[in-house]
Design a protein around this motif. Structure first.
Motif, mmCIF file in Angstrom:
data_model
loop_
_atom_site.group_PDB
_atom_site.id
_atom_site.type_symbol
_atom_site.label_atom_id
_atom_site.label_comp_id
_atom_site.label_asym_id
_atom_site.label_seq_id
_atom_site.Cartn_x
_atom_site.Cartn_y
_atom_site.Cartn_z
ATOM 1 N N THR A 146 7.792 -38.476 34.596
ATOM 2 C CA THR A 146 8.372 -37.825 35.770
ATOM 3 C C THR A 146 8.793 -38.869 36.802
ATOM 4 N N ALA A 176 12.114 -39.913 35.879
ATOM 5 C CA ALA A 176 13.067 -38.870 36.262
ATOM 6 C C ALA A 176 13.358 -38.955 37.760
ATOM 7 N N HIS A 179 15.750 -41.588 38.845
ATOM 8 C CA HIS A 179 17.157 -41.280 38.600
ATOM 9 C C HIS A 179 17.670 -40.190 39.533
ATOM 10 N N SER A 180 16.818 -39.195 39.815
ATOM 11 C CA SER A 180 17.320 -38.119 40.677
ATOM 12 C C SER A 180 17.462 -38.605 42.113
ATOM 13 N N TRP A 228 14.969 -30.632 44.008
ATOM 14 C CA TRP A 228 14.441 -31.097 42.725
ATOM 15 C C TRP A 228 13.712 -32.425 42.887
ATOM 16 N N SER A 229 14.308 -33.346 43.633
ATOM 17 C CA SER A 229 13.679 -34.661 43.797
ATOM 18 C C SER A 229 12.358 -34.547 44.544
ATOM 19 N N LEU A 233 9.902 -33.354 42.122
ATOM 20 C CA LEU A 233 9.526 -34.428 41.194
ATOM 21 C C LEU A 233 8.547 -35.400 41.843
ATOM 22 N N ASN A 257 17.101 -35.915 33.574
ATOM 23 C CA ASN A 257 15.915 -35.290 34.158
ATOM 24 C C ASN A 257 15.383 -34.165 33.289
ATOM 25 N N CYS A 287 11.759 -34.471 31.611
ATOM 26 C CA CYS A 287 10.748 -33.483 31.974
ATOM 27 C C CYS A 287 10.342 -32.647 30.763
#
Lengths: 193, 661, 157
Positions: B254, B257, B260-261, B274-275, B278, B355, B359
């Motif tokens: 995660t 992920a 990147h997000s 979303w970030s 995360l 992502n 995930c």
């Protein structure tokens, strides 16, 4: 009007974004339950259920200890009375704790047969003379292959077989007073022994 | 006296952490400048207090003060100094204190380096870190005291576990913990932004370096642990999908992920909610990874000293930290306004795919790890979930990830077309395809596809750099200038992607390993792989607190007979701990490892486990390259917090230097 | 009986027994490399029952040794992989399988990759749709033909 709409959609989104919280609550609740049961002694992630429960024991034919009577699968598949079968060995440390419990059970008149697991007959003899012999009969499984057919994964293990030969209960490890009182005795009563 | 002072310091730190949490968050909420200004000072003093406590523990270890339980149980007078020190955190209580230390240092670092953050945001971040620290310090104080005394003190300690007497494992926990705890800062930023109700590009820019730093350390920590198990255990394997290993893999997935997000947040102000989720998830998994593995509920080969009351304490603590942040998330995240629009097929879209896949892998690993206890709880049935499950579910998810990894960076932002992107990568695709075909011809089977994928990752990373600098299109001088002008973050990403390719090549190579387990007498020779292995002699040796049995094995090329290497594997016996460890001997030439471990001695001979592991070192080399790529990206000026200030200062000093000359 | 052998995630372990590799007696291995490879493949999918998370092949516990020997006997006797695995499951239940079978109990486990992917795709889909809708709602209203004509007239002049 539109303010109301956005209020409503805001609530909807809040509910949706609450999903991770629900997942967490479920996981946390599960963990808490496991920890509580583990502390109470009725949840053991390392225990292993026996495949013999509700079935008859497999076929086998083992010689007796030092020329005594042996044990065959056929005998245990139709014993005619409720009885215990105990796998043990002289080299096994928990078996030392198991011995007095078995002696105590034998005194109540419950028949107990023993099968030694990977144990030299001479060592078994000495073990029995030191810690008492509760067994009606003792068979020797020196290579330990019959034990594998029973699904044994350590010694001592104790199996409860009813009169018609169905295995009702298996306990891995040394019996304790609590196990006898809370698990074994009620079962014996139910089976009418 | 010193342990008591350390104990007092923990109590002091707990109070300071509580104040840090309340004063900072309350101050930021009320906009009270004095309270906001107090936050950094509180964070700093908390860190100093915890540092003092930690040094007190290390001091007790160094002077072998056996009246401290921790030292008596995990150290001895004969233990080498290095392991006297590292032994203090090689156990439950000490490791929790180390964990707290890193957390408080993170808080101090935000206070120190975050000078260009808006002061209210900084106060909130520090406050959140303070509250988390307070919880765990309280745990240390009440349920896991590292500085407890024992009376009367034993005259000699029980010694460090020989398996832990190894430089790799001595530094594995601090690095791993730095990784775990580093994600606390991203978490604190996420919670602070929820409190503020605002996430913007600047948020992405602040969160990225912390995430990147934590990610590099976690990558290094996992690699170090895996390397340790490879050379210390003598099994020939490097990853066993054990719950404890999986626990470190989950936040890594995660975290990757999030890395990147956060780019999308920074560049395009999209994927905000979303970030934030995360960031919360990553730290939650880090917490679970550190603490849940100690509850005794997972069927792990690692035995932790566990104690159900401790487990409940930790569960409540985790529930408060994670539950509280998720509740805040559900309540406040809808307030965050999305901004950047993008088409599904675009750089952003590729990062979304990244992502989803990362995930999903996380979900599978989590499901595989947690399924057995839950099945037992709900259905009272026992099942096992082992390596075959993980391999057959993770590999199909990792394959599209690897394919997309090459393609993503050449897609343009907002809206992109696949065809031109593929056209730019045609040579990388062709080369990978050739490798696959050659591999199939050489009967490598699935490994051929693996090597193809690895090459694809490396080449597409190179292609991306070439593409950006217009290398091969512009005259070489101009292209060179463009190469130099590329931001370090671009290089970092390409290096990290290529590093994964190298690591994957190593993992695929390991599937082709040949091994043999054989009983040999001195003078015997056997053939494994393309080598002859000759057992020359068996001798005795002696170390500071162990005796050893050493075999000398000469390896020659089976065809030409030319000498290749001499290996000296050993078996060490530690009388104090009554343990025997295997000292594996590994000789590498960078493309394959010759690997010998010793087993039992019997019938005048000794059992040897001989492995030829193709490309094995590439696994760790790849991880190192990945961490280096992360570091390169971290050194990018755009990402450095407070960079503008420092940049100006540097210019000024250069000016002064020039003037002086 | 339990042996602990490996650790990478964390250092707080109390490793109790020395790590020695599983097969300490090479004579138990089959001479025929093809059969031995088959036996190893079967064994590596079976769990050592008395250990925590090791395969039969990886463990040197006594029971694991016996089961290794049984596998090899049966391989030599010409029984198929499936038969040998079934033999073990009959005695020790599906717990012995490191790759759990697909059954009602493990639907969620084996379905986890699909569920995760679908969930991810659904979240992405709805987020895209919402983003579109909001963008469309906040986009400027297109000019009416009347306004368009006026604009062109203005531009011309």
């Amino acid at each position: 009007m539109s303010a109301q709409m956005s209020q409503k959609s805001m609530l909807g989104r809040r509910v949706m974004l609450g999903a991770p919280l629900v997942v967490l609550a479920a996981a946390g609740g599960g963990w808490a339950l496991m920890l509580r049961r583990m502390a109470g002694g009725n949840f053991d992630p390392h225990s292993l259920p026996s495949q013999l429960i509700g079935k008859k024991v497999p076929d086998f034919d083992l010689p007796g200890l030092n020329g005594g009577a042996g044990i065959t699968g056929a005998e245990l598949q139709k014993p005619g009375r409720t009885m215990l079968v105990n796998f043990f060995a002289s080299w096994c440390i928990p078996c030392l704790e198991d011995a007095p419990m078995l002696n105590q059970l034998a005194k109540t008149g419950l028949p107990i047969w023993g099968i030694t697991y990977k144990d030299k007959p001479a060592d078994t003899e000495q073990f029995l003379s030191q810690h008492g012999n509760p067994f009606g009969r003792i068979a020797v499984d020196l290579p330990g292959r019959v034990a594998i057919n029973w699904g044994l994964y350590g010694v001592p293990e104790t199996y409860l077989i009813d009169a018609s030969g169905i295995v009702h209960w298996r306990y891995a490890g040394a019996l304790t007073q609590r196990v006898i009182d809370e698990d074994l005795t009620p079962l014996l009563h139910r089976l009418g022994a | 006296m010193i342990p008591e002072l350390g104990h007092f310091a923990i109590a002091l730190a707990t109070v300071i952490a509580l104040a840090q949490g309340i004063v900072s968050i309350w101050g930021a909420h009320r906009g009270d400048a004095r309270f906001i200004a107090a936050a950094p000072a509180l964070a700093l003093s908390q860190a100093l207090a915890v540092l003092f406590a930690f040094l007190a523990l290390v001091w007790s270890g160094i002077v072998s003060d056996f009246s401290v339980i921790n030292v008596a149980e995990y150290s001895s007078a004969r233990t080498p100094l290095l392991y006297k020190i590292t032994g203090t955190w090689g156990n439950h209580e000490g490791s929790i204190l180390l964990w707290c230390l890193i957390l408080s240092v993170c808080g101090a670092a935000v206070a120190g380096f975050g000078r260009n953050l808006p002061s209210a945001l900084r106060a909130r971040v520090i406050g959140v870190l303070g509250l988390v620290a307070c919880g765990f310090l309280l745990f240390t104080l009440t349920a896991s005291d590292p500085l407890g005394r024992i009376w009367p003190p034993p005259s000699e300690g029980q010694g460090v576990n020989p398996l832990l007497q190894d430089p790799g494992l001595a530094f594995h926990p601090p690095i791993l913990y730095c990784g775990y705890v580093g994600f606390a800062v991203a978490f604190a930023f996420a919670v602070a932004s929820l409190l503020e109700g605002r996430v913007d590009a600047a948020w992405g820019r602040w969160v990225r370096p912390w995430t990147l730093g934590a990610w590099c350390l976690l990558t290094g920590g996992i690699a170090l642990g895996s390397w340790w198990s490879y050379y210390e255990l003598g099994w020939g394997g490097y990853w066993f999908w054990d719950p404890v290993e999986n626990a470190s893999l989950l936040p890594w997935l995660t975290g990757t992920a999030l890395l990147h997000s956060a780019i999308v947040v920074e560049k395009r102000e999209a994927l905000k909610i979303w970030s934030v989720l995360l960031a919360i998830t990553t730290f939650s998994l880090s917490l679970a990874g550190t603490f849940m593995v100690r509850s005794g509920l997972l069927n792990s080969v690692h035995a932790f000293a566990n104690d159900p009351t401790r487990g409940i304490f930790i569960l409540v603590l985790l529930g408060l930290v994670i539950g509280g942040s998720l509740l805040l998330f559900a309540w406040r995240a809808p307030v965050l306004q999305p901004a950047g629009l993008f088409a599904p097929l675009s750089r952003e879209g590729a990062l979304v795919l990244n992502n989803i896949l990362l995930c999903s892998i996380m979900a599978v690993v989590l499901a595989g790890t947690m399924y057995p206890p839950f099945v037992q709880l709900i259905f009272d049935q026992q099942i096992s979930v082992g390596p075959p499950f993980f391999i057959s579910t993770v590999v199909p998810l990792a394959a599209p990830l690897m394919a997309a990894m090459g393609l993503g960076p050449v897609l343009s932002w907002k809206r992109a077309a696949v065809a031109p992107a593929l056209l730019r990568l045609w040579w990388a695709a062709l080369a990978s395809l050739i490798v696959v075909l050659v591999g199939f011809y050489g009967r490598l089977g699935w490994a051929a596809v693996g090597f193809g994928a690895a090459l694809w990752m490396v080449l597409s990373a190179l292609a991306e750099i070439a593409e950006r600098s217009q290398l091969f299109r512009l005259p070489i001088g101009t292209a060179w200038a463009r190469l130099r002008g590329l931001p370090r973050a671009s290089y970092g990403a390409a290096v990290a992607h290529a590093g994964l390719g190298v690591a994957v090549a190593g993992m695929v190579g390991m599937t082709l390993a040949s091994h043999s387990i054989i009983l040999m007498h001195p003078g015997d020779t056997t053939k494994v792989g393309r080598y002859d292995w000759h057992l020359v002699s068996l001798t005795d040796g002696r170390g500071s607190d162990f005796t050893s049995r050493i075999a000398t094995v000469a390896v020659t090329n089976a065809r030409s007979g030319a000498p290749v290497a001499t290996l000296r594997p050993a078996r060490r016996t530690f009388p104090l701990q009554q343990q025997t460890t295997t000292d594996v001997s590994i000789k590498t030439n960078g493309f394959r490892d010759l690997y010998v471990a010793l087993g039992d001695e019997r019938d005048g001979g000794i059992v040897l486990r001989i492995n030829v592991n193709p490309l094995a070192p590439w696994i760790w080399l790849g991880a190192l390259i990945m961490a280096f790529g992360g570091g390169l990206s971290l050194s990018d000026r755009r990402l450095r917090i407070g960079a503008p200030v420092r940049f100006v200062r540097r210019q000024r000093t250069t000016a002064v230097k020039v003037a002086a000359e | 009986m339990r042996r602990l052998c490996f650790a990478a995630g964390l250092a707080i372990l109390l490793l109790q027994v020395a790590p020695a590799f599983a097969v300490s007696d090479p004579s138990e291995l089959l001479a025929n490399p093809a059969l031995e490879a088959r036996a190893e493949a079967i064994g590596s999918h079976l769990r050592c029952l008395v250990c925590q998370n090791e395969s039969i092949e990886a463990s040197d516990a006594g029971l694991a040794k016996d089961i290794r020997a049984i596998i090899r006997q049966q391989v030599v006797a010409g029984r198929s992989d499936k038969q040998i695995t079934a033999y073990m499951v009959q005695r020790y239940g599906t717990f012995i399988l490191l790759r759990p079978p697909f059954e009602p109990l493990t639907v969620l486990l084996w379905g986890s990759p699909v569920i995760a992917l679908l969930l991810g795709a659904a979240i992405a889909f709805f987020a895209f749709r919402r983003q579109r809708r909001e963008a469309a709602a906040s986009a400027p209203i297109p000019l009416s033909p009347d306004e368009q004509a006026k604009l062109e007239a203005l531009l011309r002049s």
